[in-house]
Every structure is written in C-alpha cells, then in structure tokens.
Write a protein that holds these residues in place. Sequence first.
Motif, PDB file in Angstrom:
ATOM      1  N   LEU A 142       0.866  -1.176   0.000  1.00 42.99           N
ATOM      2  CA  LEU A 142       0.000   0.000   0.000  1.00 42.99           C
ATOM      3  C   LEU A 142       0.903   1.226   0.000  1.00 42.99           C
ATOM      4  N   ALA A 143       1.022   1.898  -1.131  1.00 42.37           N
ATOM      5  CA  ALA A 143       1.930   3.045  -1.277  1.00 42.37           C
ATOM      6  C   ALA A 143       1.132   4.339  -1.256  1.00 42.37           C
ATOM      7  N   VAL A 144       1.536   5.262  -0.388  1.00 42.18           N
ATOM      8  CA  VAL A 144       0.801   6.517  -0.218  1.00 42.18           C
ATOM      9  C   VAL A 144       1.790   7.665  -0.068  1.00 42.18           C
ATOM     10  N   ASN A 145       1.276   8.868  -0.233  1.00 41.03           N
ATOM     11  CA  ASN A 145       2.012  10.079   0.115  1.00 41.03           C
ATOM     12  C   ASN A 145       1.037  11.089   0.704  1.00 41.03           C
ATOM     13  N   PRO A 146       1.520  12.024   1.534  1.00 44.93           N
ATOM     14  CA  PRO A 146       0.625  13.049   2.078  1.00 44.93           C
ATOM     15  C   PRO A 146       0.056  13.914   0.951  1.00 44.93           C
ATOM     16  N   PRO A 147      -1.143  14.425   1.131  1.00 43.32           N
ATOM     17  CA  PRO A 147      -1.723  15.290   0.092  1.00 43.32           C
ATOM     18  C   PRO A 147      -1.064  16.655   0.014  1.00 43.32           C
ATOM     19  N   SER A 148      -0.338  17.051   1.057  1.00 46.29           N
ATOM     20  CA  SER A 148       0.352  18.338   1.046  1.00 46.29           C
ATOM     21  C   SER A 148       1.711  18.177   1.718  1.00 46.29           C
ATOM     22  N   GLY A 149       2.527  19.206   1.552  1.00 42.65           N
ATOM     23  CA  GLY A 149       3.887  19.140   2.064  1.00 42.65           C
ATOM     24  C   GLY A 149       4.867  19.408   0.942  1.00 42.65           C
ATOM     25  N   PRO A 150       6.169  19.302   1.213  1.00 40.45           N
ATOM     26  CA  PRO A 150       7.163  19.597   0.171  1.00 40.45           C
ATOM     27  C   PRO A 150       7.072  18.612  -0.992  1.00 40.45           C
ATOM     28  N   ALA A 151       7.267  19.122  -2.203  1.00 40.64           N
ATOM     29  CA  ALA A 151       7.223  18.265  -3.390  1.00 40.64           C
ATOM     30  C   ALA A 151       8.415  17.326  -3.444  1.00 40.64           C
ATOM     31  N   SER A 152       9.502  17.705  -2.804  1.00 39.48           N
ATOM     32  CA  SER A 152      10.676  16.840  -2.676  1.00 39.48           C
ATOM     33  C   SER A 152      11.339  17.194  -1.350  1.00 39.48           C
ATOM     34  N   ILE A 153      12.170  16.281  -0.858  1.00 41.22           N
ATOM     35  CA  ILE A 153      12.831  16.491   0.433  1.00 41.22           C
ATOM     36  C   ILE A 153      14.320  16.601   0.177  1.00 41.22           C
ATOM     37  N   GLU A 154      14.818  17.823   0.321  1.00 35.40           N
ATOM     38  CA  GLU A 154      16.216  18.133   0.033  1.00 35.40           C
ATOM     39  C   GLU A 154      16.747  19.030   1.145  1.00 35.40           C
ATOM     40  N   GLY A 155      17.134  18.412   2.250  1.00 35.41           N
ATOM     41  CA  GLY A 155      17.692  19.172   3.363  1.00 35.41           C
ATOM     42  C   GLY A 155      16.793  19.190   4.588  1.00 35.41           C
ATOM     43  N   TYR A 156      17.343  19.758   5.669  1.00 37.34           N
ATOM     44  CA  TYR A 156      16.685  19.708   6.975  1.00 37.34           C
ATOM     45  C   TYR A 156      15.327  20.407   6.989  1.00 37.34           C
ATOM     46  N   TYR A 157      15.205  21.531   6.299  1.00 34.50           N
ATOM     47  CA  TYR A 157      13.946  22.283   6.311  1.00 34.50           C
ATOM     48  C   TYR A 157      12.819  21.450   5.708  1.00 34.50           C
ATOM     49  N   ASP A 158      13.083  20.846   4.554  1.00 32.60           N
ATOM     50  CA  ASP A 158      12.060  20.001   3.925  1.00 32.60           C
ATOM     51  C   ASP A 158      11.701  18.818   4.815  1.00 32.60           C
ATOM     52  N   GLU A 159      12.699  18.255   5.488  1.00 36.00           N
ATOM     53  CA  GLU A 159      12.427  17.151   6.412  1.00 36.00           C
ATOM     54  C   GLU A 159      11.386  17.546   7.455  1.00 36.00           C
ATOM     55  N   ALA A 160      11.604  18.701   8.067  1.00 38.25           N
ATOM     56  CA  ALA A 160      10.698  19.157   9.124  1.00 38.25           C
ATOM     57  C   ALA A 160       9.283  19.353   8.592  1.00 38.25           C
ATOM     58  N   LEU A 161       9.165  19.908   7.398  1.00 33.54           N
ATOM     59  CA  LEU A 161       7.846  20.134   6.824  1.00 33.54           C
ATOM     60  C   LEU A 161       7.133  18.826   6.484  1.00 33.54           C
ATOM     61  N   ALA A 162       7.889  17.788   6.196  1.00 32.51           N
ATOM     62  CA  ALA A 162       7.300  16.523   5.758  1.00 32.51           C
ATOM     63  C   ALA A 162       6.791  15.660   6.904  1.00 32.51           C
ATOM     64  N   VAL A 163       7.309  15.862   8.114  1.00 29.45           N
ATOM     65  CA  VAL A 163       6.992  14.938   9.216  1.00 29.45           C
ATOM     66  C   VAL A 163       5.511  14.896   9.573  1.00 29.45           C
ATOM     67  N   PRO A 164       4.793  16.019   9.692  1.00 30.26           N
ATOM     68  CA  PRO A 164       3.373  15.916  10.057  1.00 30.26           C
ATOM     69  C   PRO A 164       2.551  15.081   9.070  1.00 30.26           C
ATOM     70  N   GLY A 165       2.773  15.274   7.784  1.00 30.63           N
ATOM     71  CA  GLY A 165       2.037  14.496   6.787  1.00 30.63           C
ATOM     72  C   GLY A 165       2.372  13.018   6.849  1.00 30.63           C
ATOM     73  N   LEU A 166       3.653  12.715   7.071  1.00 31.72           N
ATOM     74  CA  LEU A 166       4.088  11.328   7.218  1.00 31.72           C
ATOM     75  C   LEU A 166       3.368  10.662   8.387  1.00 31.72           C
ATOM     76  N   LEU A 167       3.378  11.328   9.557  1.00 32.59           N
ATOM     77  CA  LEU A 167       2.766  10.736  10.745  1.00 32.59           C
ATOM     78  C   LEU A 167       1.258  10.580  10.575  1.00 32.59           C
ATOM     79  N   ALA A 168       0.637  11.505   9.869  1.00 35.82           N
ATOM     80  CA  ALA A 168      -0.805  11.395   9.634  1.00 35.82           C
ATOM     81  C   ALA A 168      -1.132  10.159   8.802  1.00 35.82           C
ATOM     82  N   GLU A 169      -0.305   9.866   7.802  1.00 35.36           N
ATOM     83  CA  GLU A 169      -0.542   8.671   6.980  1.00 35.36           C
ATOM     84  C   GLU A 169      -0.352   7.402   7.808  1.00 35.36           C
ATOM     85  N   ILE A 170       0.675   7.375   8.649  1.00 36.47           N
ATOM     86  CA  ILE A 170       0.910   6.197   9.485  1.00 36.47           C
ATOM     87  C   ILE A 170      -0.236   6.007  10.469  1.00 36.47           C
ATOM     88  N   GLU A 171      -0.674   7.099  11.081  1.00 41.52           N
ATOM     89  CA  GLU A 171      -1.781   7.007  12.039  1.00 41.52           C
ATOM     90  C   GLU A 171      -3.063   6.551  11.364  1.00 41.52           C
TER      91      GLU A 171
END
Length: 232
Positions: free
Chosen positions: A33-62
């Motif tokens: 089952l492959a998913v991605n968050p509906p919003s967040g950075p279009a790509s993850i390139e560096g620490y800032y993008d990482e931080a922005l991506a975490v909430p969407g990631l956790l929402a999908e896992i939850e």
Amino acid sequence: MRILVVNPNSTTSMTVRIAAAARSVAAPGTEILAVNPPSGPASIEGYYDEALAVPGLLAEIERHEGTIAGTVIACFDDVGLDAARSLATAPVIGICEAAMQTASLLGGRFSVVTTLARSVPALERLAQRYGMAGRSTIRAAGVPVLALEDPASGAVDRVRAEIRRAMEQDGAESIVLGCAGMADLARSLGEEMGLPVVDGVTAAVKLAEGLAALGLRTSKAGGYAAPLPKAR
C-alpha cells in the motif's frame, strides 16, 4: 501481509515509481500500500524540507494504524523515523538504515550516492547513528530529486558517473542509492557496474516482511513508548 510504504513528499508520480519497486520484490501474498501526504514539500532536500514533511508522514501512518504488518518510510533521510516508531505498533523501517545494513552484509566499504550536496551532512549523521561511518563515504551527484523523473535531465548519467568515481576513489565494494527516487535504477546499474547496488526501498520491504513473519513488533518499553494523550 500488508506493508505500508509512505513517500513523505507530496509528489504522486514518485510514489508510483516507489510502489513499483516495492512490488517487484514483495513476496507472494504481500500487499504493498503506497501513499504520500496530500500536502507538504514536493521533494525532500535538506533539513527544512524534512521538518515540513513529518506531520504528513505521521498522519498517513496514524491513518493506517492497526491494518498493516509493517511500514517503510521511503525517504533516504529516514524522515521522522523515531516519531513514527513511537506512533506505530508494527515495525517501521527507514530506507537509509535498511540500505546501509544490507550493504554492510555484501562487502567491506560502501559508498552512498545521493542527490544534492545539502543532503550529505544529514546522511553522514545517519551513518554515524547506524554504526556505518567507518565503512562508508557519502557522495552527491548534483541531481535535484525531481530531475530523476525527467529522462531528458541527464540525472541518471550523473548518478552513473558518481558511482564510477566512488569505485575508483573510495574503494567502494558496493553502492547504496541515496534517494527513493532512484529505486528503479538499482538492478540495471548493478549489472552495468559489476558490483552490488542497493536500493533502500526494496531492502526495507524485505526487512519489514521478515520482521512481520517473525511476529516481532516495535518495543514500547522505552523511547518508543506510545505518545501520551494531550491537547494538540
């Protein structure tokens, strides 16, 4: 069994490629089952993008908690890995950790070929965390993540050239592809280069299957204890 593969960025076309790589190695009876968050950075390139991506990631896992046998975080920065392990009961595998551990079983030294130079410090920290700093070199091919989706960008040629430099200059005995967007390149590059080329997505899927088959779950006895209920 059912394995959740989360691409923490919001680019659906990359999720489709990641899903294809995961399914290419999944055992009969394993559903990916492959998913991605509906919003967040279009790509993850560096620490800032990482931080922005975490909430969407956790929402999908939850959202899928209790329905899966394991989760793969399909970003080579192992974005939000500790938080995800605290949230989930089934095993959570980061593709960087999976790839490095796999490469360590195949030879002595290995080189990681990632995308941009800004990702190198984060991956060096992960190599330290996973006990691989003394066995690895982290290299950047100068390739933006989304360029990997454009056949006309020359991105694959730059990755190929960086692998050759790793072989010549680092004494690399195996190569780790340092981006989930490279997942579909591992087999062909391995055949071309004549040494193991490890993709973290496929390595993580097999590890997740193995842990699930063993009936193992994430420990809740210490740092990965379930989050405390509180106002958010």
